[in-house]
Every structure is written in structure tokens, then in C-alpha cells.
Design an enzyme around this catalytic site. Sequence first.
Site, PDB file in Angstrom:
ATOM      1  N   ASN A  81      -2.460   1.926   5.428  1.00  0.00           N
ATOM      2  CA  ASN A  81      -1.535   0.851   5.092  1.00  0.00           C
ATOM      3  C   ASN A  81      -1.331   0.051   6.371  1.00  0.00           C
ATOM      4  O   ASN A  81      -1.062   0.635   7.414  1.00  0.00           O
ATOM      5  CB  ASN A  81      -0.203   1.465   4.615  1.00  0.00           C
ATOM      6  CG  ASN A  81       0.878   0.428   4.418  1.00  0.00           C
ATOM      7  OD1 ASN A  81       0.593  -0.725   4.129  1.00  0.00           O
ATOM      8  ND2 ASN A  81       2.126   0.840   4.562  1.00  0.00           N
ATOM      9  N   GLY A  82      -1.480  -1.275   6.290  1.00  0.00           N
ATOM     10  CA  GLY A  82      -1.280  -2.098   7.480  1.00  0.00           C
ATOM     11  C   GLY A  82      -2.508  -2.938   7.758  1.00  0.00           C
ATOM     12  O   GLY A  82      -3.348  -3.144   6.882  1.00  0.00           O
ATOM     13  N   CYS A  97       0.826  -1.195   0.000  1.00  0.00           N
ATOM     14  CA  CYS A  97       0.000   0.000   0.000  1.00  0.00           C
ATOM     15  C   CYS A  97       0.871   1.261   0.000  1.00  0.00           C
ATOM     16  O   CYS A  97       1.784   1.394   0.809  1.00  0.00           O
ATOM     17  CB  CYS A  97      -0.976   0.086   1.166  1.00  0.00           C
ATOM     18  SG  CYS A  97      -2.159  -1.247   1.163  1.00  0.00           S
ATOM     19  N   TRP A 126      -2.393  -2.859  -1.820  1.00  0.00           N
ATOM     20  CA  TRP A 126      -2.082  -4.279  -1.869  1.00  0.00           C
ATOM     21  C   TRP A 126      -3.053  -4.914  -0.880  1.00  0.00           C
ATOM     22  O   TRP A 126      -2.975  -4.681   0.322  1.00  0.00           O
ATOM     23  CB  TRP A 126      -0.631  -4.538  -1.452  1.00  0.00           C
ATOM     24  CG  TRP A 126      -0.219  -5.959  -1.636  1.00  0.00           C
ATOM     25  CD1 TRP A 126       0.234  -6.550  -2.787  1.00  0.00           C
ATOM     26  CD2 TRP A 126      -0.222  -6.992  -0.636  1.00  0.00           C
ATOM     27  NE1 TRP A 126       0.509  -7.870  -2.562  1.00  0.00           N
ATOM     28  CE2 TRP A 126       0.243  -8.173  -1.264  1.00  0.00           C
ATOM     29  CE3 TRP A 126      -0.573  -7.036   0.709  1.00  0.00           C
ATOM     30  CZ2 TRP A 126       0.366  -9.379  -0.584  1.00  0.00           C
ATOM     31  CZ3 TRP A 126      -0.452  -8.246   1.394  1.00  0.00           C
ATOM     32  CH2 TRP A 126       0.013  -9.398   0.747  1.00  0.00           C
ATOM     33  N   GLU A 147      18.522 -17.814  -5.150  1.00  0.00           N
ATOM     34  CA  GLU A 147      18.135 -16.472  -5.605  1.00  0.00           C
ATOM     35  C   GLU A 147      17.727 -16.507  -7.088  1.00  0.00           C
ATOM     36  O   GLU A 147      16.748 -15.879  -7.490  1.00  0.00           O
ATOM     37  CB  GLU A 147      19.304 -15.506  -5.349  1.00  0.00           C
ATOM     38  CG  GLU A 147      19.137 -14.098  -5.864  1.00  0.00           C
ATOM     39  CD  GLU A 147      17.948 -13.333  -5.272  1.00  0.00           C
ATOM     40  OE1 GLU A 147      17.319 -13.813  -4.328  1.00  0.00           O
ATOM     41  OE2 GLU A 147      17.637 -12.260  -5.819  1.00  0.00           O
ATOM     42  N   ARG A 153       4.392  -0.414  -4.525  1.00  0.00           N
ATOM     43  CA  ARG A 153       4.016  -0.911  -3.201  1.00  0.00           C
ATOM     44  C   ARG A 153       2.736  -1.736  -3.205  1.00  0.00           C
ATOM     45  O   ARG A 153       2.395  -2.392  -2.217  1.00  0.00           O
ATOM     46  CB  ARG A 153       3.823   0.261  -2.230  1.00  0.00           C
ATOM     47  CG  ARG A 153       5.060   1.087  -2.024  1.00  0.00           C
ATOM     48  CD  ARG A 153       4.784   2.224  -1.071  1.00  0.00           C
ATOM     49  NE  ARG A 153       4.582   1.739   0.271  1.00  0.00           N
ATOM     50  CZ  ARG A 153       5.547   1.519   1.152  1.00  0.00           C
ATOM     51  NH1 ARG A 153       6.793   1.764   0.830  1.00  0.00           N
ATOM     52  NH2 ARG A 153       5.285   1.067   2.347  1.00  0.00           N
ATOM     53  N   GLU A 159       9.157 -15.373  -9.226  1.00  0.00           N
ATOM     54  CA  GLU A 159       8.374 -14.157  -9.021  1.00  0.00           C
ATOM     55  C   GLU A 159       8.143 -13.386 -10.307  1.00  0.00           C
ATOM     56  O   GLU A 159       7.131 -12.697 -10.434  1.00  0.00           O
ATOM     57  CB  GLU A 159       8.995 -13.258  -7.950  1.00  0.00           C
ATOM     58  CG  GLU A 159      10.318 -12.635  -8.301  1.00  0.00           C
ATOM     59  CD  GLU A 159      10.792 -11.649  -7.217  1.00  0.00           C
ATOM     60  OE1 GLU A 159      12.000 -11.518  -7.051  1.00  0.00           O
ATOM     61  OE2 GLU A 159       9.951 -11.029  -6.545  1.00  0.00           O
ATOM     62  N   HIS A 179      19.889 -37.080  -3.012  1.00  0.00           N
ATOM     63  CA  HIS A 179      19.044 -37.479  -1.881  1.00  0.00           C
ATOM     64  C   HIS A 179      17.570 -37.280  -2.206  1.00  0.00           C
ATOM     65  O   HIS A 179      16.735 -37.241  -1.304  1.00  0.00           O
ATOM     66  CB  HIS A 179      19.453 -36.703  -0.631  1.00  0.00           C
ATOM     67  CG  HIS A 179      20.885 -36.928  -0.274  1.00  0.00           C
ATOM     68  ND1 HIS A 179      21.323 -38.099   0.301  1.00  0.00           N
ATOM     69  CD2 HIS A 179      21.990 -36.171  -0.481  1.00  0.00           C
ATOM     70  CE1 HIS A 179      22.644 -38.040   0.460  1.00  0.00           C
ATOM     71  NE2 HIS A 179      23.063 -36.884  -0.017  1.00  0.00           N
ATOM     72  N   LYS A 216       6.292  -4.406  -3.170  1.00  0.00           N
ATOM     73  CA  LYS A 216       7.720  -4.239  -2.889  1.00  0.00           C
ATOM     74  C   LYS A 216       8.040  -4.306  -1.398  1.00  0.00           C
ATOM     75  O   LYS A 216       9.033  -4.866  -0.993  1.00  0.00           O
ATOM     76  CB  LYS A 216       8.158  -2.890  -3.456  1.00  0.00           C
ATOM     77  CG  LYS A 216       9.600  -2.554  -3.227  1.00  0.00           C
ATOM     78  CD  LYS A 216      10.440  -3.096  -4.347  1.00  0.00           C
ATOM     79  CE  LYS A 216      11.918  -2.870  -4.134  1.00  0.00           C
ATOM     80  NZ  LYS A 216      12.698  -3.959  -4.705  1.00  0.00           N
ATOM     81  N   LYS A 243      13.991 -15.411  -8.376  1.00  0.00           N
ATOM     82  CA  LYS A 243      13.765 -14.392  -9.412  1.00  0.00           C
ATOM     83  C   LYS A 243      12.859 -14.963 -10.506  1.00  0.00           C
ATOM     84  O   LYS A 243      11.964 -14.294 -11.013  1.00  0.00           O
ATOM     85  CB  LYS A 243      15.092 -13.942 -10.044  1.00  0.00           C
ATOM     86  CG  LYS A 243      15.887 -13.006  -9.195  1.00  0.00           C
ATOM     87  CD  LYS A 243      15.312 -11.613  -9.195  1.00  0.00           C
ATOM     88  CE  LYS A 243      15.582 -10.809  -7.955  1.00  0.00           C
ATOM     89  NZ  LYS A 243      15.245 -11.255  -6.651  1.00  0.00           N
TER      90      LYS A 243
END
Length: 615
Positions: free
Chosen positions: A101-102, A2, A75, A484, A27, A491, A507, A610, A488
Site C-alpha cells: 500500500n503506498g 489498498c 486502489w 458538504e 479501502r 461522490e 456575483h 476510504k 455527498k
Amino acid sequence: MCGIVGYVGGRSALDIVIAGLKRLEYRGYDSAGVAVLSDGGLASAKKAGKLANLEKALADRPLPSGGTGIGHTRWATHGAPNDANAHPHLDNSGRVSVVHNGIIENFAELRAELTARGHRLSSETDTEVAAHLLAEEFSSCGDLAEAMRNVCRLLEGAFTLVAVHADEPDVVVGARRNSPLVVGVGNDEAFLASDVAAFIEHTREAIELGQDQVVEVRRGAVTVTDFDGRPAEVREYHVDWDASAAEKAGYDYFMLKEIAEQPKAVADTLLGRIDASGALLLDEVRIPAGVLREVEKVVIVACGTAFHAGMIAKYAIEHWTRVPCETELASEFRYRDPILDTRTLVVAISQSGETMDTLMALRHAREQGAKVLAICNTNGSTIPRESDAVLYTHAGPEIAVASTKAFLTQLVACYLVALYLGQVRGTKWGDEIRSVVRELSEIGTQVEQVLGTMEPVRELARGLADKRTVLFLGRHVGYPVALEGALKLKELAYMHAEGFAAGELKHGPIALIEEDLPVVVVVPSPRGRSVLHDKIVSNIQEIRARGARTIVVAEEGDESVVPYADHLIRVPATPTLLQPLVASVPLQVFACELATARGNEVDQPRNLAKSVTVE
Ligand code: F6R
């Protein structure tokens, strides 16, 4: 998670708020909305989907103009991302408007109380209760800042709230608890925003808000208090980057620009931290050398990409300092009752400085007496504010949701911390430190070289656009690089991708290998730890024998891998521990190109935001 903007001044609040929201869209992009005060009333508009949908709605039905307004890009947490749940939320009179936001954790209880008192709530959000509560409080005290303080004392959870009231047309009020909010101080105008990027084109003078504070902004006046109305000390600061840093500068995506900026970001992060003799100058690490000498354990906490940086740091810290080091997902950390004391150094790594999981982990660590050092990219954000010390990465604003340049600079900062620990504890000789520092100083140029050779990687990525799975293998520091690389790809390309420690393959995961399955293998240098190298060359042969299409990332001059590589990606030779700084770059380019080839939105991948300010 947000984005919030507020404005009061002599210009069109709508234009300024929309421009600010564009810079904050990273965001969250589930919906967007604005409210403007005009002619004694309040007008608002909101729309599900990206900001462009709202802009279209505003073009069809313009709002009246005014100099006070607020806006939000969402968001979603409570309620689907539809028009009704989009912010701002109004009270029943339509004179109060709130963005948030929250998460307000006690919203269900508050909602029931409001309903019992006759309020009609029309969305599924937690935010709407704040609008109704503000209206009630305002009607008894007639002051928006006072009403906000009264409301904040009723709320539980994490929140940034920004509100306007039609009866106070020259005022915007904000409040924050565990969620970001900064003030921009302009010339006879003021801004409130989740991030300075929202107002950087208008002013670079900002004020940090502390925890549990309420701010009232008017033209030319900013007043900050705590939730009980006591005046709070304000910390003003100058933002050291400008609007051009938050532009795409001719690149199609912010991610491409940020990948290209990595050589500079790495160099900037080293700048001023090494003296002429090559010794480390980390004055900002305010933890006394005596305390660092007594440290018996280092614990690194972080999430996502920052966690991968922390995994790599563990290898460097243990090798260079001989202090045991654990790296843990911040979201798991405090729930397992970790063993911490005054001799534990906790390193919290975060680009945004607002990640709630990391913040909660560091609070837990401090409660147990541990010292916390933050590695952070965002000046004045909550994580460095609440830590004992901070080492800022100087990556500049990172706007693409997928982290690239922040990751590389986090690695540089981790190496600096590891060497610094070695320096103060005497586990590394001065000339050894100088030698690593010299090698670090060359990394920017080496990343530049990697970036100059990426066309075959892009071509390879385009050719794999219809694949369903890509696996990544690595050993030692190459293992977090593999993780990583897989993150990437997940996402950005929305593909199944997994990273494995190459030794673990036999294994279980080797059963996944089938004809033509792309497997990216990060090969360590054959110099130095040759045993590592030889083992991974065997792993490549094992998967190739079972049909995998091998994509091998290996250093220049390593000819031993040539017979087993269907595709070879060369990176400059570096010391083993520093290899992630160059080996990660082709994997970023690979994911970005694959996502583009699949028609995905590179800068704003679906379902993500983000800055993750909720747990
Ligand atoms: C992935 C990515 C995320 C972040 C994570 C932590 O590309 O960017 O995994 O690394 O959300 O964010 P910060 O570093 O802001 O704490």
C-alpha cells in the site's frame, strides 16, 4: 487506499485473509489477490475488480490450504486495475510474494537496475520491484525480516509492505513508512493488517507499529525492529469495539447504518468530557493550558468532509475565543509556505488518521514549531501518533466510503476544542460554557428526531434521480453544510453538485439557475442572527423568481420560508453555531437515497477509497 491482510497460525490462512479483505474492501476495490504458503511452495491468485471476482476464481480453481498467507485489495496508483497489476506480486522464482500500500517513488530507477541484473518484471506496478528486491536480499541473508529491512532502506516514498517466502513457511513480515499497518495478537496466531477491522473477529489485542519499522510475526511471537535492525519498543492496545460494530446489522448499506448511528456517536463523543457541573474535562489535550493561553492563531488542516468540519470550527473558534482561525485544505497547506510559529495551534482533523495530505501538513507545522492537536476517529493511527495531543471522536468504525457519523463527531470535537480554548483563555464564562454544553448534549436526541422524519426527503430524492445538477446554498455555518451536501451528492450520486455561499450567488453562479433546477438552501435560525436569516430568505426569492425548484432546510417554527419553499425539510431549533449538526443529516439521507435510485454502489462509490494514503 489498498487493504492488506497477513496471517500465520493454525487455521486456514486463505479463509482468514479473505474474511479480512472483505472488511477492508472499503479501502480500495480495483482488484484483489491472495497468496498462501503450502507444502513447501507458494500458491497465489488475483483478479481485477471486486473481491467477489477473486472469490469466484478461487471457487473455480481452489488454492491448496496452509496456515500462512497474505492478501490485498487494491486502489490503483501505478498501472491499470487489471489482473496483471493486481497484488500479490511474485519474484521470478515464484517463492516470494508481496502486497503493498503506498507509492514507491524511486521504482523506475530500481526497476531499471533489476532489469539490468536479469530480472523479468511483468506488471506496470511499483510494487513488483519490492518482490524482486526481497528475493535478491533473501538469497544472500536467508532471513525474510532482514531482507525486508535491507529492501526498505533502498525504497523512497510511502509504503506498507507485507511479504511471505516459501523458504520461511511460518513467518509473515511487514514494514511501514507513512502508511498504516497494525498487528493483531491472537492465541497462537498473529495477524497483520491495514486496519484492525480485518482481524477484529479473531482478536481485539493489537500492536501499533511506528514509523520506519519492520515486524516479523510467527505463531506466538512478534518481533519489531527499525529499518536498521535495532529492537523497537512496542505499544500494545486493546480495541474498544467489537466485530458487530463492523457489520451492517440488517441495513442494506453501511452508510445507512452509520447515518442511523449518529445520535449515539455524538453522545459517545461527549461522554466523559463534561463533569457534573457542566465544565469541560479535556485531560487528553496534553498541551498545557499556559501554551494554549499564549496561542495567537489557530490553523485547521483537513481534507474533504473533515475540511468542511474545520470550516465550521472556524466560526465557533473565532466567536467563542476571539483567536483568529484559518481553515485550509491540507493538500495546499505546506506548498504555500504558511506563516507558523510556536504560538500557532494547528488542528488536524481526520477520521482515518492516515490521510497523507493531512499528515504532511501536520509534519510541516511541527517543523515550524507549531503545536498540533489531532481530532481523529482511529486509535493509534499515524496522525494522532505524530501530533502533540489528540481528541478522539468516538464514532466507532466508519466503513462506508462517504463520511457521515465521523463528520458529526468531528463537529462535536471541534466545538469542544473551541469551548476548551474559551475556558482556558477565559474568553467564555463558566455558565456560558455550561449552556453550550447543555445544548450539545441535546443534539443526539435532535438528530434522532431528524432521522425519524426522513421519508419525505427520500421520496424527494427518488423524484430527482434523473436530474443532472443540484445546487446547495448556505450562509455562515450553513455554507460549509452546503459544501458538504454537494460533496455527498457528487461522490455518491455522480451528479454535478455545487455548494455556494448564498451571498456569492449574484456575483456569478445565479446564471446557472434555470427552470426546475433543484436548489437546496440551508436556512439559519431566525432567532439569534436574524440578519443572516433575512438575507437568505431574499436569496431564496431571487432564485425562485428565476425558476429554481427550492428545497429549503429550515428550523421548526420558521414560517417565513414557507411561501418560497417548493419542498420544506424541517430540523429542530438549535443555536446558530450548532445548526450544522442537525442540518447536515437530511443532506446525507438525500444523497444516499439519490445514489440508490440511480443504481449506484452506495458504500463503494466509483474511483474512491476510504483512506487516502497517497498525496
Ligand atoms: C467524503 C469523505 C472524504 C474524507 C477525506 C478525509 O465523504 O469521506 O472527503 O473526509 O478523504 O479523510 P480523513 O477524515 O480520513 O482524513
